[in-house]
Design an enzyme around this catalytic site. Structure first.
Site, PDB file in Angstrom:
ATOM      1  N   ASN A 205       0.857  -1.191   0.000  1.00 44.37           N
ATOM      2  CA  ASN A 205       0.000   0.000   0.000  1.00 44.37           C
ATOM      3  C   ASN A 205       0.894   1.242   0.000  1.00 44.37           C
ATOM      4  O   ASN A 205       2.123   1.129  -0.028  1.00 44.37           O
ATOM      5  CB  ASN A 205      -0.983  -0.017   1.179  1.00 44.37           C
ATOM      6  CG  ASN A 205      -0.286  -0.008   2.537  1.00 44.37           C
ATOM      7  OD1 ASN A 205       0.809   0.530   2.689  1.00 44.37           O
ATOM      8  ND2 ASN A 205      -0.918  -0.613   3.532  1.00 44.37           N
TER       9      ASN A 205
ATOM     10  N   GLU B 191       3.455   1.579   2.933  1.00 46.15           N
ATOM     11  CA  GLU B 191       4.495   0.548   2.842  1.00 46.15           C
ATOM     12  C   GLU B 191       5.501   0.875   1.748  1.00 46.15           C
ATOM     13  O   GLU B 191       6.710   0.705   1.931  1.00 46.15           O
ATOM     14  CB  GLU B 191       3.848  -0.821   2.572  1.00 46.15           C
ATOM     15  CG  GLU B 191       3.108  -1.384   3.776  1.00 46.15           C
ATOM     16  CD  GLU B 191       2.079  -2.450   3.440  1.00 46.15           C
ATOM     17  OE1 GLU B 191       1.517  -3.035   4.385  1.00 46.15           O
ATOM     18  OE2 GLU B 191       1.816  -2.695   2.242  1.00 46.15           O
TER      19      GLU B 191
ATOM     20  N   ASP C  18      -6.053  -8.115   1.938  1.00 47.76           N
ATOM     21  CA  ASP C  18      -6.173  -9.581   1.844  1.00 47.76           C
ATOM     22  C   ASP C  18      -7.052  -9.956   0.658  1.00 47.76           C
ATOM     23  O   ASP C  18      -6.751 -10.888  -0.090  1.00 47.76           O
ATOM     24  CB  ASP C  18      -6.825 -10.149   3.117  1.00 47.76           C
ATOM     25  CG  ASP C  18      -6.016  -9.876   4.383  1.00 47.76           C
ATOM     26  OD1 ASP C  18      -4.802  -9.627   4.258  1.00 47.76           O
ATOM     27  OD2 ASP C  18      -6.601  -9.914   5.477  1.00 47.76           O
TER      28      ASP C  18
END
Length: 307
Positions: A191, A194, A259
């Site tokens: 993301n 990150e 996820d």
């Protein structure tokens, strides 16, 4: 998608149990300026890498899950939930630690507090997990590494190499300040926060593209998929840059959206779809799941009824 033969996806990573306590809030505590929640309902859901596996199964593939849990009641709950979902469990029990739990207390549909219980797994269990991974690899088409920086993927570098040598598609949801350990993967799905840890800030799209492509080449990745919440998603490959805008819908809860995205990418790619096309579907899946409370899944019906 080929309905005859179900694809096999192996998920390895940090497995956790998501607990939700729902209740009414009618007054403030006399002991401190905090709300009193009278718990009326409790729920348990698969979290972390286990939620990735659940999302994959919801999209019609067979999934196996590798990870480490404690030899405790929460670990038993995870095993039961996996069995109920039809996910093959290859979990290792570590008697030295407790199972990772994220407990969320929710009053009037608002999360009031989250309490985390977590410990790092021991070396001996991690070593056993690597051997087990190598033994399982041949039975699976795609491998997903779901890294939540909880210690379950200390051997991820060796695992990626083994999967790559076996000719498998390898997708990684990364964490931390060192992406070198994910080198050689097929696709990385960071993301914004990150990616910024690795390449720094960017002033515009051109600078982002240059930095992201440099990182992708440096790590020998086929694709780098940046998930950008309200800005949608951008996929960087050798051929091109594919940007998909976010779906306009109400955001209820973003937990677990990553996820859903990586599981959807894996399922689509396992069934032969190009990365560039899979991103469009994964973006749709992420848009649907943020409209649900907590860690949730998207079904094939939900996904393709909107096409």
């Amino acid at each position: 998608m080929n309905e005859q033969v179900k694809k096999q996806i192996l998920i390895a990573g940090d497995v956790m149990l998501d607990r939700y306590w729902f209740g009414e809030v009618n007054r403030i505590s006399p002991e401190a300026p905090v709300p009193i929640v009278r718990v009326e309902r409790r729920e348990e859901r698969l979290g972390g890498a286990a939620n990735v596996a659940l999302n994959a199964v919801a999209l019609g593939v067979n999934a196996g899950l590798m990870g480490i849990i404690g030899d405790d009641e929460a670990g038993n709950s995870i095993e039961n939930l996996l069995k109920k979902a039809g996910i093959s469990s290859y979990l290792s029990r570590d008697k030295q630690i407790s199972t990772i739990i994220k407990l969320r207390v929710i009053g009037r549909q608002q999360q009031l507090i989250r309490i985390d219980f977590e410990e790092k797994p021991t070396e001996i269990v991690l070593r056993d997990k690597l051997n087990r991974f190598n033994a399982l690899l041949s039975a699976y088409d795609v491998v997903i590494f779901s890294d939540y920086a909880k210690g379950g993927l200390m051997n991820v570098k060796a695992m990626i190499q083994a999967a790559k040598d076996a000719g498998k598609l390898v997708l990684v949801d990364p964490k931390g300040s060192d992406f070198a350990r994910y080198a050689g993967a097929t696709l990385l799905t960071p993301n914004k926060s990150e990616l910024k840890l690795i390449i720094g800030e960017w002033a515009n799209e051109a600078e982002l593209t240059e930095k992201a492509q440099n990182l992708r080449r440096e790590l020998d990745l086929q694709g780098l998929l940046l998930t950008r919440s309200e800005e949608g998603m951008t996929l960087f490959t050798e051929e091109d840059v594919t940007h998909v805008p976010a779906m306009a819908r109400e955001v209820f809860d973003v937990s677990g959206a990553g996820d859903t995205v990586i599981a959807t990418m894996a399922v689509m790619m396992a069934n032969g779809m190009r990365m560039q096309d899979a991103v469009v579907i994964a973006n749709r899946a992420g848009g649907i799941v943020v409209g649900k409370l907590g860690t949730a899944t998207v079904t094939k019906e939900e996904l393709f009824s909107e096409v």
